[in-house]
Design a protein around this motif. Structure first.
Motif, PDB file in Angstrom:
ATOM      1  N   GLY A 108     -10.109 -11.459  -1.625  1.00 35.26           N
ATOM      2  CA  GLY A 108     -10.989 -10.362  -2.015  1.00 35.26           C
ATOM      3  C   GLY A 108     -10.606  -9.754  -3.351  1.00 35.26           C
ATOM      4  N   CYS A 109      -9.346  -9.918  -3.763  1.00 30.67           N
ATOM      5  CA  CYS A 109      -8.867  -9.351  -5.028  1.00 30.67           C
ATOM      6  C   CYS A 109      -8.440 -10.433  -6.019  1.00 30.67           C
ATOM      7  CB  CYS A 109      -7.703  -8.397  -4.779  1.00 30.67           C
ATOM      8  SG  CYS A 109      -8.132  -6.906  -3.840  1.00 30.67           S
ATOM      9  N   HIS A 110      -7.772 -11.470  -5.538  1.00 26.87           N
ATOM     10  CA  HIS A 110      -7.204 -12.489  -6.419  1.00 26.87           C
ATOM     11  C   HIS A 110      -8.102 -13.725  -6.482  1.00 26.87           C
ATOM     12  CE1 HIS A 110      -3.300 -10.531  -7.020  1.00 26.87           C
ATOM     13  NE2 HIS A 110      -3.329 -10.201  -5.736  1.00 26.87           N
ATOM     14  N   ALA A 111      -7.983 -14.444  -7.586  1.00 22.98           N
ATOM     15  CA  ALA A 111      -8.702 -15.704  -7.769  1.00 22.98           C
ATOM     16  C   ALA A 111      -7.710 -16.838  -7.957  1.00 22.98           C
ATOM     17  CB  ALA A 111      -9.628 -15.625  -8.979  1.00 22.98           C
ATOM     18  N   VAL A 112      -8.070 -18.007  -7.444  1.00 24.70           N
ATOM     19  CA  VAL A 112      -7.331 -19.247  -7.670  1.00 24.70           C
ATOM     20  C   VAL A 112      -8.368 -20.320  -7.950  1.00 24.70           C
ATOM     21  CG1 VAL A 112      -5.802 -20.990  -6.708  1.00 24.70           C
ATOM     22  CG2 VAL A 112      -5.395 -18.581  -6.197  1.00 24.70           C
ATOM     23  N   ALA A 113      -8.407 -20.816  -9.169  1.00 24.52           N
ATOM     24  CA  ALA A 113      -9.395 -21.828  -9.536  1.00 24.52           C
ATOM     25  C   ALA A 113      -9.207 -23.081  -8.697  1.00 24.52           C
ATOM     26  CB  ALA A 113      -9.269 -22.165 -11.020  1.00 24.52           C
ATOM     27  N   LYS A 137     -11.369 -21.287  -2.608  1.00 25.46           N
ATOM     28  CA  LYS A 137     -12.378 -20.308  -2.244  1.00 25.46           C
ATOM     29  C   LYS A 137     -12.027 -18.901  -2.727  1.00 25.46           C
ATOM     30  CE  LYS A 137     -13.680 -22.825   1.961  1.00 25.46           C
ATOM     31  NZ  LYS A 137     -13.767 -22.749   3.457  1.00 25.46           N
ATOM     32  N   SER A 138     -10.841 -18.707  -3.256  1.00 24.93           N
ATOM     33  CA  SER A 138     -10.408 -17.382  -3.721  1.00 24.93           C
ATOM     34  C   SER A 138     -11.063 -17.095  -5.066  1.00 24.93           C
ATOM     35  CB  SER A 138      -8.890 -17.335  -3.853  1.00 24.93           C
ATOM     36  OG  SER A 138      -8.266 -17.645  -2.621  1.00 24.93           O
ATOM     37  N   ALA A 139     -11.841 -16.006  -5.119  1.00 24.28           N
ATOM     38  CA  ALA A 139     -12.588 -15.695  -6.351  1.00 24.28           C
ATOM     39  C   ALA A 139     -12.623 -14.199  -6.629  1.00 24.28           C
ATOM     40  CB  ALA A 139     -14.004 -16.254  -6.257  1.00 24.28           C
ATOM     41  N   GLY A 140     -11.563 -13.480  -6.276  1.00 23.96           N
ATOM     42  CA  GLY A 140     -11.514 -12.048  -6.542  1.00 23.96           C
ATOM     43  C   GLY A 140     -11.402 -11.747  -8.027  1.00 23.96           C
ATOM     44  N   VAL A 141     -11.800 -10.539  -8.405  1.00 21.52           N
ATOM     45  CA  VAL A 141     -11.785 -10.164  -9.829  1.00 21.52           C
ATOM     46  C   VAL A 141     -11.028  -8.868 -10.089  1.00 21.52           C
ATOM     47  CG1 VAL A 141     -13.949 -11.353 -10.301  1.00 21.52           C
ATOM     48  CG2 VAL A 141     -14.001  -8.946  -9.597  1.00 21.52           C
ATOM     49  N   GLN A 142     -10.532  -8.209  -9.056  1.00 22.33           N
ATOM     50  CA  GLN A 142      -9.890  -6.908  -9.242  1.00 22.33           C
ATOM     51  C   GLN A 142      -8.381  -6.982  -9.381  1.00 22.33           C
ATOM     52  OE1 GLN A 142     -11.606  -4.098  -9.781  1.00 22.33           O
ATOM     53  NE2 GLN A 142     -13.425  -5.408  -9.662  1.00 22.33           N
ATOM     54  N   ALA A 143      -7.840  -8.181  -9.303  1.00 20.61           N
ATOM     55  CA  ALA A 143      -6.385  -8.354  -9.394  1.00 20.61           C
ATOM     56  C   ALA A 143      -6.105  -9.610 -10.217  1.00 20.61           C
ATOM     57  CB  ALA A 143      -5.774  -8.458  -7.996  1.00 20.61           C
ATOM     58  N   PRO A 144      -4.862  -9.843 -10.617  1.00 25.46           N
ATOM     59  CA  PRO A 144      -4.553 -10.985 -11.471  1.00 25.46           C
ATOM     60  C   PRO A 144      -4.979 -12.329 -10.890  1.00 25.46           C
ATOM     61  CG  PRO A 144      -2.716  -9.462 -11.458  1.00 25.46           C
ATOM     62  CD  PRO A 144      -3.695  -8.955 -10.438  1.00 25.46           C
ATOM     63  N   ASP A 145      -5.448 -13.206 -11.756  1.00 27.31           N
ATOM     64  CA  ASP A 145      -5.733 -14.593 -11.404  1.00 27.31           C
ATOM     65  C   ASP A 145      -4.398 -15.298 -11.165  1.00 27.31           C
ATOM     66  OD1 ASP A 145      -6.120 -17.514 -11.884  1.00 27.31           O
ATOM     67  OD2 ASP A 145      -8.187 -16.905 -12.257  1.00 27.31           O
ATOM     68  N   ALA A 189       5.177  -4.409  -2.155  1.00 31.64           N
ATOM     69  CA  ALA A 189       4.692  -3.971  -3.463  1.00 31.64           C
ATOM     70  C   ALA A 189       4.827  -2.469  -3.653  1.00 31.64           C
ATOM     71  CB  ALA A 189       3.230  -4.390  -3.640  1.00 31.64           C
ATOM     72  N   GLN A 190       4.611  -1.699  -2.600  1.00 27.96           N
ATOM     73  CA  GLN A 190       4.661  -0.243  -2.716  1.00 27.96           C
ATOM     74  C   GLN A 190       6.089   0.289  -2.850  1.00 27.96           C
ATOM     75  OE1 GLN A 190       2.060   1.797  -3.170  1.00 27.96           O
ATOM     76  NE2 GLN A 190       0.843  -0.081  -3.204  1.00 27.96           N
ATOM     77  N   GLU A 191       7.071  -0.515  -2.492  1.00 25.08           N
ATOM     78  CA  GLU A 191       8.457  -0.130  -2.725  1.00 25.08           C
ATOM     79  C   GLU A 191       8.880  -0.488  -4.151  1.00 25.08           C
ATOM     80  OE1 GLU A 191      11.103  -1.698   0.196  1.00 25.08           O
ATOM     81  OE2 GLU A 191       9.777  -1.203   1.875  1.00 25.08           O
ATOM     82  N   LEU A 213      -2.089  -0.567  -6.835  1.00 25.34           N
ATOM     83  CA  LEU A 213      -3.226  -0.841  -5.956  1.00 25.34           C
ATOM     84  C   LEU A 213      -2.978  -2.033  -5.042  1.00 25.34           C
ATOM     85  CD1 LEU A 213      -6.210  -0.237  -8.415  1.00 25.34           C
ATOM     86  CD2 LEU A 213      -5.051   1.365  -6.897  1.00 25.34           C
ATOM     87  N   MET A 214      -1.883  -2.726  -5.235  1.00 24.14           N
ATOM     88  CA  MET A 214      -1.509  -3.845  -4.371  1.00 24.14           C
ATOM     89  C   MET A 214      -0.879  -3.310  -3.090  1.00 24.14           C
ATOM     90  SD  MET A 214      -0.847  -7.258  -4.047  1.00 24.14           S
ATOM     91  CE  MET A 214       0.328  -8.321  -3.184  1.00 24.14           C
ATOM     92  N   PRO A 215      -1.484  -3.559  -1.912  1.00 26.21           N
ATOM     93  CA  PRO A 215      -0.886  -3.055  -0.667  1.00 26.21           C
ATOM     94  C   PRO A 215       0.253  -3.955  -0.204  1.00 26.21           C
ATOM     95  CG  PRO A 215      -2.888  -4.254  -0.165  1.00 26.21           C
ATOM     96  CD  PRO A 215      -2.759  -4.256  -1.671  1.00 26.21           C
ATOM     97  N   ASP A 216       1.108  -3.411   0.639  1.00 25.22           N
ATOM     98  CA  ASP A 216       2.126  -4.231   1.283  1.00 25.22           C
ATOM     99  C   ASP A 216       1.451  -5.160   2.289  1.00 25.22           C
ATOM    100  OD1 ASP A 216       4.023  -2.863  -0.132  1.00 25.22           O
ATOM    101  OD2 ASP A 216       4.637  -1.573   1.528  1.00 25.22           O
ATOM    102  N   MET A 217       1.722  -6.450   2.183  1.00 28.51           N
ATOM    103  CA  MET A 217       1.150  -7.420   3.111  1.00 28.51           C
ATOM    104  C   MET A 217       2.127  -7.641   4.259  1.00 28.51           C
ATOM    105  SD  MET A 217      -1.657  -7.879   1.569  1.00 28.51           S
ATOM    106  CE  MET A 217      -2.343  -9.162   2.602  1.00 28.51           C
ATOM    107  N   LYS A 218       1.679  -7.369   5.464  1.00 26.23           N
ATOM    108  CA  LYS A 218       2.527  -7.527   6.643  1.00 26.23           C
ATOM    109  C   LYS A 218       2.440  -8.975   7.131  1.00 26.23           C
ATOM    110  CE  LYS A 218       3.326  -3.145   6.354  1.00 26.23           C
ATOM    111  NZ  LYS A 218       4.622  -2.682   5.790  1.00 26.23           N
ATOM    112  N   LEU A 219       3.483  -9.734   6.885  1.00 27.94           N
ATOM    113  CA  LEU A 219       3.517 -11.140   7.249  1.00 27.94           C
ATOM    114  C   LEU A 219       4.679 -11.415   8.199  1.00 27.94           C
ATOM    115  CD1 LEU A 219       2.982 -12.753   3.714  1.00 27.94           C
ATOM    116  CD2 LEU A 219       1.243 -12.350   5.462  1.00 27.94           C
TER     117      LEU A 219
END
Length: 354
Positions: free
Chosen positions: A279-284, A287-295, A324-326, A332-338
């Protein structure tokens, strides 16, 4: 967070931004050793003195800065001497009578005339410098678009099928002028590469332009110098000046799509990435085609992460994803719980993005 703590954090970040501009831990620039220009991003950049120019767009600005610094220092010295004379000199009675009769006004008149002439001369000099750096001496060999976000930089190259985007890195060929089209996606920022150019603001709804040129290969650090929020101090970027042949190889590599993962772990990682990050990142090539965060098509080819905040290693990249938040509070990058298994899958996928 209380208003008092928020204000204190803002003050601290503002002070850090000055420190980042004047004495960053990662260093300002490094010149390439013979035969090393193609691998400049492979090692650290030791600190270099930032008050010097490495290109024709920066040299007139540097001279102007030193001139203004000298004049301001001279004015301060003159005022201090005059104050000391006034404090310790005992006036004679005839001096007081001359002042009461207006005889001392001649000194004021002379001082006003000298100040006016000096200020007028400085204004002419400043305008001449602005005119000198307004346009490159010849047609730009390359045009790139840099868009400032809170708190990172998007760099767009080419148009149409040849278009690709990078983040927080600007690659240019050595010895030719490069036109930089500046935009902002949110608030006012300022684009500054001290050894290559002066400062130019990026303003929402407006398009500004600046040109840069590097006389020799090297890595030159840039910094946002317009206070833009809590992570203003951590909004840096790097300019890589490369010989034309090395630049052409880099350009061709950046145009390639990311390869499809071949391992089962990498395939699971791409699926997880597309579900949570696309939803935010793109990878050419995916299927990732976000525009609000770094490619992130070639994210592992970059030397730094999070706009110059940390060195780009597989370990730091996963740490950034999950904390990321630490590392950069307020980003604007949230912490991803993995889970450990998910983190391994995502790490295996990201390892293919070179």
């Amino acid at each position: 967070m209380s208003p008092v703590r928020r204000f204190a954090l803002t003050v601290v970040q503002g002070a850090l931004s000055l420190g980042a501009a004047l004495h960053p831990l990662d260093g300002w620039a490094r010149e390439a050793a013979p035969g090393e220009a193609g691998s400049l991003a492979s090692g650290p950049t030791p600190l270099a003195y930032f008050l010097r120019s490495k290109g024709p767009a920066a040299e007139p600005v540097l001279h102007l800065g030193w001139t203004l610094a000298f004049i301001c220092s001279l004015v301060c010295v003159i005022i201090a001497v005059m104050l000391l004379i006034a404090m310790f000199r005992r006036r004679k009675k005839e001096d007081h009578r001359a002042l009461r009769s207006g005889g001392g006004l001649s000194f004021v008149y002379v001082g006003s005339i000298v100040s006016t002439v000096a200020l007028f001369g400085i204004a002419i000099y400043m305008l001449s410098v602005l005119a000198e750096v307004a346009d490159p001496p010849k047609e730009p060999a390359l045009t790139v678009t840099v868009t400032a976000y809170d708190w990172w930089w998007k760099v767009d190259y080419g148009d149409g099928p040849s278009h690709f985007a990078t983040a927080n890195e600007l690659h240019i060929p050595v010895g030719v002028p490069v036109l930089v089209v500046l935009k902002s996606a949110d608030v006012i920022h300022a684009f500054w590469v001290p050894e290559l150019s002066g400062k130019t603001q990026t303003i929402p709804g407006s398009v500004n332009r600046q040109w840069i040129q590097a006389d020799r290969p090297g890595i030159f650090r840039g910094q946002c110098t317009q206070y833009c929020g809590v992570q203003h101090a951590h909004m840096a970027f790097e300019v890589y000046a490369q010989p034309q042949a090395d630049y052409d190889r880099w350009y061709a590599a950046q145009q390639r799509d990311a390869p499809a993962p071949t391992s089962a772990q990498g395939i699971r990682g791409r699926k997880l990435f597309e579900e949570r990050c696309a939803g935010c990142h793109a990878v050419a090539g995916s299927k990732s085609a976000g525009v609000q965060a770094p490619d992130l098509t070639h994210v592992l080819s970059r030397r730094l992460l999070a706009a110059g905040t940390v060195v780009n290693t597989p370990e730091n990249l996963m740490d950034w994803i999950q904390h990321a938040q630490e590392i950069k509070p307020g980003t604007l990058m949230p912490d991803m719980k993995l889970s450990p298994a998910e983190a391994g899958d995502v790490s295996a996928y990201l390892a293919t993005l070179r």
